[in-house]
Write a protein that holds these residues in place. Sequence first.
Motif, PDB file in Angstrom:
ATOM      1  N   ASP A  79       2.033   2.896 -10.184  1.00 18.92           N
ATOM      2  CA  ASP A  79       3.349   3.540 -10.384  1.00 18.92           C
ATOM      3  C   ASP A  79       3.171   4.824 -11.196  1.00 18.92           C
ATOM      4  O   ASP A  79       3.811   5.847 -10.929  1.00 18.92           O
ATOM      5  CB  ASP A  79       4.300   2.613 -11.170  1.00 18.92           C
ATOM      6  CG  ASP A  79       4.642   1.326 -10.433  1.00 18.92           C
ATOM      7  OD1 ASP A  79       4.482   1.290  -9.204  1.00 18.92           O
ATOM      8  OD2 ASP A  79       5.078   0.366 -11.108  1.00 18.92           O
ATOM      9  N   LYS A  89       4.803   5.555  -2.978  1.00 20.48           N
ATOM     10  CA  LYS A  89       3.816   4.601  -3.506  1.00 20.48           C
ATOM     11  C   LYS A  89       4.079   3.207  -2.934  1.00 20.48           C
ATOM     12  O   LYS A  89       5.218   2.733  -2.945  1.00 20.48           O
ATOM     13  CB  LYS A  89       3.876   4.584  -5.037  1.00 20.48           C
ATOM     14  CG  LYS A  89       2.928   3.573  -5.675  1.00 20.48           C
ATOM     15  CD  LYS A  89       3.643   2.340  -6.161  1.00 20.48           C
ATOM     16  CE  LYS A  89       2.717   1.201  -6.473  1.00 20.48           C
ATOM     17  NZ  LYS A  89       3.413   0.040  -7.040  1.00 20.48           N
ATOM     18  N   LYS A 122       8.630  -6.269 -14.389  1.00 20.53           N
ATOM     19  CA  LYS A 122       7.401  -5.585 -13.957  1.00 20.53           C
ATOM     20  C   LYS A 122       7.582  -4.785 -12.669  1.00 20.53           C
ATOM     21  O   LYS A 122       6.630  -4.214 -12.163  1.00 20.53           O
ATOM     22  CB  LYS A 122       6.249  -6.570 -13.862  1.00 20.53           C
ATOM     23  CG  LYS A 122       6.277  -7.517 -12.656  1.00 20.53           C
ATOM     24  CD  LYS A 122       5.119  -8.471 -12.752  1.00 20.53           C
ATOM     25  CE  LYS A 122       4.016  -8.147 -11.769  1.00 20.53           C
ATOM     26  NZ  LYS A 122       3.922  -9.134 -10.670  1.00 20.53           N
TER      27      LYS A 122
HETATM   28 MG    MG Z   1       3.810  -3.060  -9.728  1.00 23.81          MG
END
Ligand code: MG
Length: 400
Positions: free
Chosen positions: A159, A7, A214
């Motif tokens: 994610d 990703k 984050k």
């Molecule tokens: Mg992110």
Amino acid sequence: MKVIVQKFGGTSVSSKERRALVIEKVLSAIKDGFSPVVVVSAMGRKGDPYATDTLLSLIDIDFKNHNLQASDLLMGCGEIISTVIMSNDLNKKSIDAVPLLGGQAGIITDNEFNNASVLRVDANNLIKILKSGKIPVVAGFQGLSEDGFLTTLGRGGSDVTASLLGSALNAERVEIYTDVDGIMTADPRVVKDAALIEEISYTEVFQFADQGAKVIHPRAVEIAARANIPLVVKNTLNNCVGTLINNIGNTNNTNVIDGITQIDNRTQIKFSTKVNKDNINYPDILDILAENNISIDLINVFPEENIFTIDKKDFKKFDAISKSLNLNYTYEEDCSKISLIGSRMAGKPGVMAKIIKILRNEKINVLQTADSHETIWCLVKTNLASSAINALHSELCSCK
Ligand code: MG
Ligand code: ADP
């Protein structure tokens, strides 16, 4: 077939130069004998033309709030553009890439627009593409409701897409590429000498993510943990080893505190527990707040007074409820909740005392504290949060 999910976050796909680095990561996975599934976020951050926030700024806030289905459709465009451009760049390097919507990759959700829950993942389409030797490039952050509407999975949702696909395909691992070296002992934007954590357990990293770091979405950690698929957080811009997240973590680590995170925009509320004119007592008020979807934390109950914090965005609603119940309260806005996380602090005496002492030496007023067996929380004013974190980090996390 050994599947790997890779990703790439917004900053990793924001320019041609960055996408060239993405291609290197994909090629390297292929060279190592993996069949990669690529997941992409929208290109860049706020201000960049196709970033999620830029797209959202094209519509009125009122329209957005009353037309969540339309705003999902608009937000989804960012990842759709990204998946086509990434596929274009991969194809130019003779990698046969197939751009896909989240729904075409089999992510089926409820129709809770803006924050949909995934009902199931049907990986058949992906498997077919992989078996034909092609590379699926999936638009992250989105799914399709059962009645065919595009939905989004909540901010940071790419994610989640990566972990969902990793789990559905029983991948060897899920790699999350971003603009920092991995999970660090603190946000490197706040603490300049934050150190890379090379190995950490799902449980600890979940706590990091849930408490404001984050760098990875907490749901992505949960999904990977349930399927017991290793997660690796890496930097697109270099070849640093990154952070390996699994069941075990780092058994050699002796630091009591693994890292420090913060959540801003907290408002501290204090009110007397004396019954008001409507005889609404404290537990009832908590029920009323819950019924109104106001989540509270750092709850301290004293005989005469109760204290808790709420998110700034809920303050207006809270104020209206208080007025209707005739509650008298005082409040402190612009607070930050600092979390110190470490699985080895359980039962260790003196950790809280040390934290308070460090903050007192920095002349930082601690508004509230709380602790669980692997986290200690301190509430401070937001303008002091950065100095507080730096002082705590240099005393408690710097021996890595
Ligand atoms: Mg992110
Ligand atoms: P992406 O667009 O790649 O998903 P994000 O902005 O969502 O990237 O996450 C990466 C950012 O997370 C980093 O730039 C960093 O500032 C921030 N961050 C916060 N806490 C941490 C931490 N403990 N370790 C690493 N990065 C952190």
